[in-house]
Scaffold this active site. Structure first.
Site, PDB file in Angstrom:
ATOM      1  N   SER A  71       0.819  -1.203   0.000  1.00  0.00           N
ATOM      2  CA  SER A  71       0.000   0.000   0.000  1.00  0.00           C
ATOM      3  C   SER A  71       0.848   1.246   0.000  1.00  0.00           C
ATOM      4  O   SER A  71       2.038   1.234   0.276  1.00  0.00           O
ATOM      5  CB  SER A  71      -0.917   0.022   1.216  1.00  0.00           C
ATOM      6  OG  SER A  71      -0.182   0.350   2.369  1.00  0.00           O
TER       7      SER A  71
ATOM      8  N   HIS B  36      -1.052   0.585   6.601  1.00  0.00           N
ATOM      9  CA  HIS B  36       0.151   0.596   7.401  1.00  0.00           C
ATOM     10  C   HIS B  36       0.008   1.498   8.622  1.00  0.00           C
ATOM     11  O   HIS B  36      -0.362   1.047   9.701  1.00  0.00           O
ATOM     12  CB  HIS B  36       1.357   1.015   6.532  1.00  0.00           C
ATOM     13  CG  HIS B  36       1.725  -0.003   5.493  1.00  0.00           C
ATOM     14  ND1 HIS B  36       2.369   0.299   4.330  1.00  0.00           N
ATOM     15  CD2 HIS B  36       1.539  -1.344   5.457  1.00  0.00           C
ATOM     16  CE1 HIS B  36       2.558  -0.792   3.607  1.00  0.00           C
ATOM     17  NE2 HIS B  36       2.056  -1.802   4.271  1.00  0.00           N
TER      18      HIS B  36
ATOM     19  N   SER C   8       4.633  -8.200   1.120  1.00  0.00           N
ATOM     20  CA  SER C   8       6.055  -7.898   0.946  1.00  0.00           C
ATOM     21  C   SER C   8       6.863  -8.043   2.224  1.00  0.00           C
ATOM     22  O   SER C   8       8.090  -8.083   2.187  1.00  0.00           O
ATOM     23  CB  SER C   8       6.223  -6.468   0.425  1.00  0.00           C
ATOM     24  OG  SER C   8       5.911  -5.535   1.451  1.00  0.00           O
TER      25      SER C   8
END
Length: 238
Positions: free
Chosen positions: A62, A79, A103
């Protein structure tokens, strides 16, 4: 505004978000400053752009600001805002589960907020799990992986991960039709979960479990996330 927070370096990016009051907690600033986003993206030249990026397999990392304030976001993960909502349950020795860890970026940030604790990232795409481990290693977190302070596993995040349960905090990065009971069961008492829920109409829901095991739910904001689904559906575009 959030989309104007891009910088030339990781430090610039975070400083701009702090100045814009998208990030309000100094603890979050410090943790995010220790994690260089360039290690977690595929397009290195755009690492410090405040925008989402595809990481393949129907997944993205994001925009850094995502879920950092009470705007209506069209996002697929989050996040800073998620961290701030979970912050009361992120401390030394605590355990955190990140569902849809992608990730590995958020796992890295969470690691710096729970010294001596454990962060478990779970994703159902094996290739992303392997890639995220390489990303964490490249970001200097080999020791955390070796000591199982960060654990990245392949699995169905809708079922949680019982090996390290129960968790002080759970973050979910995709929208479930309803709140999975397995995740609620794996919350400590007290504990908190941050999860998008819904199909066409979605809300971020904060799920709190008190010291007696009583569960309460609070709607935080409207959002649009990708669905929390299985690996096959995700890779064919849901």
């Amino acid at each position: 505004m959030a989309w104007r927070c891009s910088g030339r370096t990781n430090a610039d990016l975070i400083a701009n978000m702090h100045t814009a009051r998208i990030i309000t907690s100094d603890k979050v600033v410090q943790a995010m400053s220790k994690v260089d986003r360039i290690n977690y993206v595929t397009h290195k030249s755009e690492a410090y752009q405040d925008s989402p990026q595809s990481i393949g397999y129907g997944a993205t990392i994001s925009a850094p600001h995502m879920a950092s304030s009470s705007y209506f976001f069209f996002i697929d993960s989050n996040h800073a805002h998620a961290i701030e909502h979970l912050l009361d349950f992120l401390g030394p020795g605590n355990r955190v589960l990140d569902v849809g860890s992608g990730s590995g970026y958020l796992c890295a940030v969470l690691h710096h907020l729970v010294p001596g604790g454990v962060v478990v990232g779970i994703d159902h795409i094996p290739e992303l799990v392997d890639w995220s481990k390489r990303n964490l290693s490249q970001d200097g977190l080999d020791s955390a992986l070796d000591k199982t302070e960060i654990v990245i596993v392949t699995g169905d995040g809708r079922q949680g991960y019982t090996d390290f349960a129960k968790y002080d905090a759970i973050h979910v990065g995709a929208a479930a039709p309803t709140i999975p009971q397995q995740l609620v069961d794996q919350l400590k008492s007290p504990g908190r979960m941050f999860i998008p829920v819904g199909t066409f109409s979605q809300q971020i829901i904060q799920v709190d479990k008190d010291e007696n095991g009583k569960v309460t739910k609070k709607n935080l904001m409207g959002v649009m996330y990708v669905p929390l689904t299985d690996a096959e559906r995700q890779q064919r575009g849901y």
